[in-house]
Design an enzyme around this catalytic site. Structure first.
Site, PDB file in Angstrom:
ATOM      1  CG  ASP A  31      11.203  26.878   7.454  1.00  0.00           C
ATOM      2  OD1 ASP A  31      12.453  26.538   7.732  1.00  0.00           O
ATOM      3  OD2 ASP A  31      10.128  26.581   8.386  1.00  0.00           O
ATOM      4  CE1 TYR A  32      10.871  37.374   6.730  1.00  0.00           C
ATOM      5  CE2 TYR A  32      13.152  37.525   6.548  1.00  0.00           C
ATOM      6  CZ  TYR A  32      12.296  37.642   6.264  1.00  0.00           C
ATOM      7  OH  TYR A  32      12.226  39.303   6.366  1.00  0.00           O
ATOM      8  CG  PHE A  34      13.942  28.070   1.627  1.00  0.00           C
ATOM      9  CD1 PHE A  34      15.547  27.293   1.390  1.00  0.00           C
ATOM     10  CD2 PHE A  34      13.082  27.815   1.316  1.00  0.00           C
ATOM     11  CE1 PHE A  34      15.140  26.625   0.185  1.00  0.00           C
ATOM     12  CE2 PHE A  34      12.582  27.804   0.075  1.00  0.00           C
ATOM     13  CZ  PHE A  34      14.044  26.709  -0.359  1.00  0.00           C
ATOM     14  CB  SER A  80       3.846  -7.864  -8.296  1.00  0.00           C
ATOM     15  OG  SER A  80       3.030  -7.553  -7.186  1.00  0.00           O
ATOM     16  CG  LEU A  81       8.266  -6.755  -4.346  1.00  0.00           C
ATOM     17  CD1 LEU A  81       8.920  -5.340  -2.887  1.00  0.00           C
ATOM     18  CD2 LEU A  81       9.978  -7.276  -5.144  1.00  0.00           C
ATOM     19  CD  GLU A 110      16.139  -1.162  -1.415  1.00  0.00           C
ATOM     20  OE1 GLU A 110      14.924  -1.545  -1.630  1.00  0.00           O
ATOM     21  OE2 GLU A 110      17.688  -1.900  -1.676  1.00  0.00           O
ATOM     22  CE  LYS A 112       5.899  -4.717  -0.523  1.00  0.00           C
ATOM     23  NZ  LYS A 112       4.794  -4.109  -0.304  1.00  0.00           N
ATOM     24  CG  ASP A 114       1.944   0.407   2.808  1.00  0.00           C
ATOM     25  OD1 ASP A 114       1.983  -0.305   1.580  1.00  0.00           O
ATOM     26  OD2 ASP A 114       0.666   0.156   3.809  1.00  0.00           O
ATOM     27  NE  ARG A 133       2.635  -2.053  -9.550  1.00  0.00           N
ATOM     28  CZ  ARG A 133       2.654  -2.835  -8.296  1.00  0.00           C
ATOM     29  NH1 ARG A 133       4.066  -3.105  -7.824  1.00  0.00           N
ATOM     30  NH2 ARG A 133       1.615  -3.492  -7.811  1.00  0.00           N
ATOM     31  CD  GLU A 169       6.537   2.087  -2.598  1.00  0.00           C
ATOM     32  OE1 GLU A 169       6.576   1.920  -3.573  1.00  0.00           O
ATOM     33  OE2 GLU A 169       5.274   1.717  -2.633  1.00  0.00           O
ATOM     34  CE1 TYR A 221      12.047   0.311  -4.540  1.00  0.00           C
ATOM     35  CE2 TYR A 221      11.109   1.797  -3.211  1.00  0.00           C
ATOM     36  CZ  TYR A 221      11.229   1.105  -4.075  1.00  0.00           C
ATOM     37  OH  TYR A 221       9.625   1.076  -4.133  1.00  0.00           O
ATOM     38  CE  LYS A 308       3.677  -7.351   2.022  1.00  0.00           C
ATOM     39  NZ  LYS A 308       1.929  -7.550   2.350  1.00  0.00           N
ATOM     40  CB  CYS A 402     -28.227 -20.022  -5.295  1.00  0.00           C
ATOM     41  SG  CYS A 402     -27.770 -18.546  -6.167  1.00  0.00           S
ATOM     42  CB  CYS A 405     -31.074 -17.985  -8.412  1.00  0.00           C
ATOM     43  SG  CYS A 405     -30.091 -19.628  -8.105  1.00  0.00           S
ATOM     44  CB  CYS A 420     -24.965 -20.715  -7.447  1.00  0.00           C
ATOM     45  SG  CYS A 420     -26.851 -20.395  -8.841  1.00  0.00           S
ATOM     46  CB  CYS A 426     -27.803 -17.178 -10.882  1.00  0.00           C
ATOM     47  SG  CYS A 426     -26.957 -17.081  -9.197  1.00  0.00           S
TER      48      CYS A 426
HETATM   49  P1  AMP Z   1       3.312  -5.452  -3.443  1.00  0.00           P
HETATM   50  O1  AMP Z   1       2.122  -4.071  -4.454  1.00  0.00           O
HETATM   51  O2  AMP Z   1       2.758  -5.629  -2.881  1.00  0.00           O
HETATM   52  O3  AMP Z   1       3.578  -6.683  -5.140  1.00  0.00           O
HETATM   53  O4  AMP Z   1       4.549  -4.874  -3.687  1.00  0.00           O
HETATM   54  C1  AMP Z   1       5.754  -4.223  -4.458  1.00  0.00           C
HETATM   55  C2  AMP Z   1       5.710  -2.987  -4.811  1.00  0.00           C
HETATM   56  O5  AMP Z   1       6.465  -2.727  -3.053  1.00  0.00           O
HETATM   57  C3  AMP Z   1       6.378  -2.279  -5.031  1.00  0.00           C
HETATM   58  O6  AMP Z   1       5.341  -1.856  -6.366  1.00  0.00           O
HETATM   59  C4  AMP Z   1       7.118  -0.569  -4.716  1.00  0.00           C
HETATM   60  O7  AMP Z   1       6.202  -0.348  -4.775  1.00  0.00           O
HETATM   61  C5  AMP Z   1       6.944  -1.812  -3.192  1.00  0.00           C
HETATM   62  N1  AMP Z   1       8.041  -1.158  -2.499  1.00  0.00           N
HETATM   63  C6  AMP Z   1       8.296  -0.216  -1.253  1.00  0.00           C
HETATM   64  N2  AMP Z   1       9.701  -0.948  -1.080  1.00  0.00           N
HETATM   65  C7  AMP Z   1       9.992  -1.381  -1.944  1.00  0.00           C
HETATM   66  C8  AMP Z   1      11.712  -1.915  -1.597  1.00  0.00           C
HETATM   67  N3  AMP Z   1      12.734  -1.357  -0.855  1.00  0.00           N
HETATM   68  N4  AMP Z   1      11.674  -2.437  -2.831  1.00  0.00           N
HETATM   69  C9  AMP Z   1      10.508  -2.548  -3.914  1.00  0.00           C
HETATM   70  N5  AMP Z   1       9.937  -2.291  -4.082  1.00  0.00           N
HETATM   71  C10 AMP Z   1       9.523  -1.697  -3.092  1.00  0.00           C
HETATM   72 ZN    ZN Z   2     -28.007 -18.753  -8.075  1.00  0.00          ZN
END
Ligand code: AMP
Ligand code: ZN
Length: 663
Positions: A31-32, A34, A80-81, A110, A112, A114, A133, A169, A221, A308, A402, A405, A420, A426
């Site tokens: 590191d140094y 660098f 989305s997926l 692959e 997923k 988070d 996104r 991600e 990816y 999932k 309700c 109300c 309701c 309401c």
């Molecule tokens: P969701 O938001 O639950 O519908 O999931 C879709 C999101 O999963 C995508 O927009 C990506 O951000 C994320 N994601 C994470 N890993 C992967 C992967 N290997 N391939 C595609 N999407 C991924």
């Molecule tokens: Zn109500």
């Protein structure tokens, strides 16, 4: 060596060391050392500003401040997926896939990750843009901040294409997350809740030097672009790795769903050994040509599926069941829990969905319940620990009136929820409808927030969204916490909402089941509120993607005298209740009444543009060939089974040129 040569030499060296350290996890200098090289480069660049380059490794330390992140459209939508939770779900998906494409189907598996999804654009090997996104159509330009993430290459290596996007991600590895929290606690600050939120929050920090301090990583990816030198998803990963991106090594090419499941089962256990959070597996049809054939639904690709992992579970005590009334009058029972930690967050409440759910699980106040975090943000209760039940506990009596109300609740055949019916009287319904109308994706009224709406309603100043347009600053100023300036801003914000386009107004009206996408469809098809209000149930369901439930709800909405009056008032106030001239200008009826299926690869326009052309000219796009199809627009390598089907049904097959000729 002159200064310019020295600068270039140092940049190349530093890039290589960055790559070895952050992408390969295999540093070759200390590191140094660098830091010594970096300081030398900084000094030279300072002395020779004429050789500045935005992609120099010195820019990684940040320092630039962004006040407002610019919103930019995505050239390719970020979808989305779809989710699956079992072997059966995956097998069903495979069946759907095999119906639509020809030949063997292989899959890339692959993990997923988070984190926060990110799209990076490279031109001639340098990073030009990094965009979040957002809503999938447009996101925030966070380039300055992303440049500080060391595993994001600023300059690529090898035979990269001239222009492309790469998606992935941004994650915060556990180790860095923990370290940040230790420091925060030591400084007397609240610890961060979980790595994912911290990662996405980091991208929106104004000071890029702060971002540079955070140990973020970027895992990539997905390649997007025109004419990319790849034929499969697996190849995309390999190429991207060669160009210098951090592409996770964990990926497998599977020849069958059974092989996919082996990958899933292995990582369900071993994911805890990874340095960052994952919440499932993403399975993608490997062949990109087949991906094209499969295309997308309104929300997600048909060629990919998320699997999932089984969610984490904890047990805790259910203290009380309370009931919430939504803007549509729907009642949602809520479990108030003894606070408990689950997957990194403290959970205090969970949705109980509806009366059937409570009855089915026999959930009672005082019970010890199992709570699970699924894909949704709100955790759910999946069962009761009966061994812990108090013998004196009482069966839950669902409310009949309700809670807000006192109107007796209704429940129609086939509806899981109680409602309701007191739409006009309401309070949470009145407030909720106006809050929806002003929300970001609807009228996006600046200077007006959800709490102010509640305040205005309880003070009797407004009763529905049309009333917003009659508000004056004089009326507002006497209200609690309402300064003159904010009152004026509010009135100006309402005024400005008159320019919001029709499709968003339609969404804002809050017709049940008419979400953003449906509102767009309806606006495009009917072009004005009057035409929509006059449409029959049959006319409505003949629109692509509009089903019975939506059609019924639209018809019902426009039969109400109150709604009609409100809409007439909105018209008087100048709110956009039809498509603008500009939106209409690009549209014709040339293809009206014709249903098209699009298949193969095209040359003059992209597949997406082609579909848009069909819709803009009054035609409809369908994803599968049936006897109702009028034309199949066939590009190169259209699948043979589609061809056979079209021929069998006598559907006309036309070329790209022939189609363009129709317009
Ligand atoms: P969701 O938001 O639950 O519908 O999931 C879709 C999101 O999963 C995508 O927009 C990506 O951000 C994320 N994601 C994470 N890993 C992967 C992967 N290997 N391939 C595609 N999407 C991924
Ligand atoms: Zn109500």
């Amino acid at each position: 060596m002159n200064a310019e040569e020295k600068i270039n030499q140092l940049r190349t060296q530093l890039r290589e060391h960055n790559y070895n350290y952050y992408v390969e996890d295999n540093p070759t200098i200390s590191d140094y050392d660098f830091d010594v090289l970096l300081k030398e480069l900084q000094a030279l660049e300072a002395a020779h500003p004429e050789f500045d380059n935005p992609n120099s490794p010195t820019h990684r330390v940040g320092g630039q401040v962004t006040k407002n992140f610019e919103t930019v459209p995505h050239e390719f939508r970020m979808y989305s997926l779809d989710n699956s939770y079992s072997k059966e779900d995956l097998e069903d998906w495979e069946k759907r896939v095999k119906k639509m494409v020809d030949g063997d189907v292989h899959y890339t598996c692959e993990l997923k990750y988070d984190g926060a999804s990110m799209s990076l654009t490279y031109e001639n090997g340098t990073l030009v843009r990094a965009v979040t996104r957002g809503d999938g159509f447009q996101g925030d330009n966070v380039t300055t901040n992303v440049k500080t993430i060391k595993s994001v290459p600023l300059q690529l290596k090898g035979d990269y294409p001239a222009k492309f996007e790469i998606r992935g991600e941004i994650v915060l590895p556990f180790e860095g997350f923990t370290k940040m929290n230790i420091e925060r606690v030591a400084n007397g600050e609240e610890p961060y809740r979980n790595p994912r939120n911290t990662a996405s929050g980091s991208l929106k920090l104004q000071d890029s030097a702060e971002v540079a301090k955070r140990p973020l990583a970027c895992l990539l990816y997905n390649l997007k672009g025109n004419n990319l030198p790849v034929a499969t998803q697996f190849e995309c990963l390999e190429k991207a790795r060669h160009w210098g991106f951090k592409v996770p090594e964990v990926a497998k090419l599977a020849k069958s769903i059974d092989e996919v499941l082996e990958f899933v089962n292995y990582w369900d256990v071993h994911r805890h050994e990874l340095p960052y959070e994952t919440d499932g597996v993403v399975v993608k049809v490997n062949n990109l040509q087949q991906q094209e054939e499969l295309g997308y639904t309104a929300k997600a690709p048909r060629w990919a599926m998320a699997y999932k992992f089984k969610a984490e579970q904890v047990s805790t005590k259910l203290e009380q069941i309370t009931y919430q009334v939504g803007r549509t009058g729907a009642i949602t029972p809520v479990a108030n829990l003894q606070p408990v930690e689950l997957a990194g967050t403290i959970v205090k409440r969970a949705s109980l969905h509806n009366a059937d759910q409570i009855e089915k699980l026999d959930i009672r106040e005082g019970d010890t319940v199992y709570v699970e975090k699924g894909g949704e943000i709100i955790p759910k209760i999946i069962g009761v620990d009966f061994a812990e039940r108090d013998p004196n506990s009482q069966l839950t009596q669902y409310i009949t009136e309700c809670p807000e109300c006192n109107t007796p609740l209704t429940r129609t055949e086939g509806d899981a929820k109680h409602f309701c019916p007191n739409e006009e009287g309401c309070p949470p319904q009145i407030i909720g409808r106006i809050q929806h109308y002003i929300s970001r994706k609807a009228m996006d009224i600046e200077g007006l927030g959800g709490e102010t709406v509640a305040l205005l309603v309880t003070n009797g100043l407004i009763h529905n969204y049309a009333d917003l347009y009659t508000l004056t600053a004089e009326q507002l100023i006497p209200l609690e916490r309402m300064a003159e300036k904010s009152a004026e801003n509010l009135v100006a914000g309402v005024e400005a909402s008159r320019n919001i386009p029709f499709e968003r107004v339609l969404f804002g009206l809050g017709i049940r089941y008419v979400g953003e996408t449906v509102a767009k469809k309806l606006a495009k098809h009917f072009k004005s509120i009057d035409a929509l209000a006059a449409a029959s149930f049959e006319e409505l369901i003949s629109v692509d993607e509009i089903g019975d439930r939506i059609a019924e709800s639209v018809v019902e909405f426009f039969t109400s005298e109150e709604h009609k009056e409100t809409i007439n008032r909105l018209k008087e106030y100048g709110v956009q209740l039809k498509l603008s001239e500009a939106a209409l200008a690009n549209q014709t009826d040339t293809l009206a009444g014709n249903i098209f299926v699009v298949s193969g690869v095209f040359h003059k326009v992209t597949r997406t543009e082609l579909k848009k052309l069909i819709e803009d000219n009054g035609g409809k796009v369908s994803s599968s060939i049936s006897s109702k199809t009028n034309y199949v627009v066939a590009g190169d390598s259209m699948g043979p089974s589609k061809r056979t089907k079209a021929e069998g049904l006598g559907v006309e097959i036309i070329s790209e040129d022939a189609f363009l000729g129709m317009l």
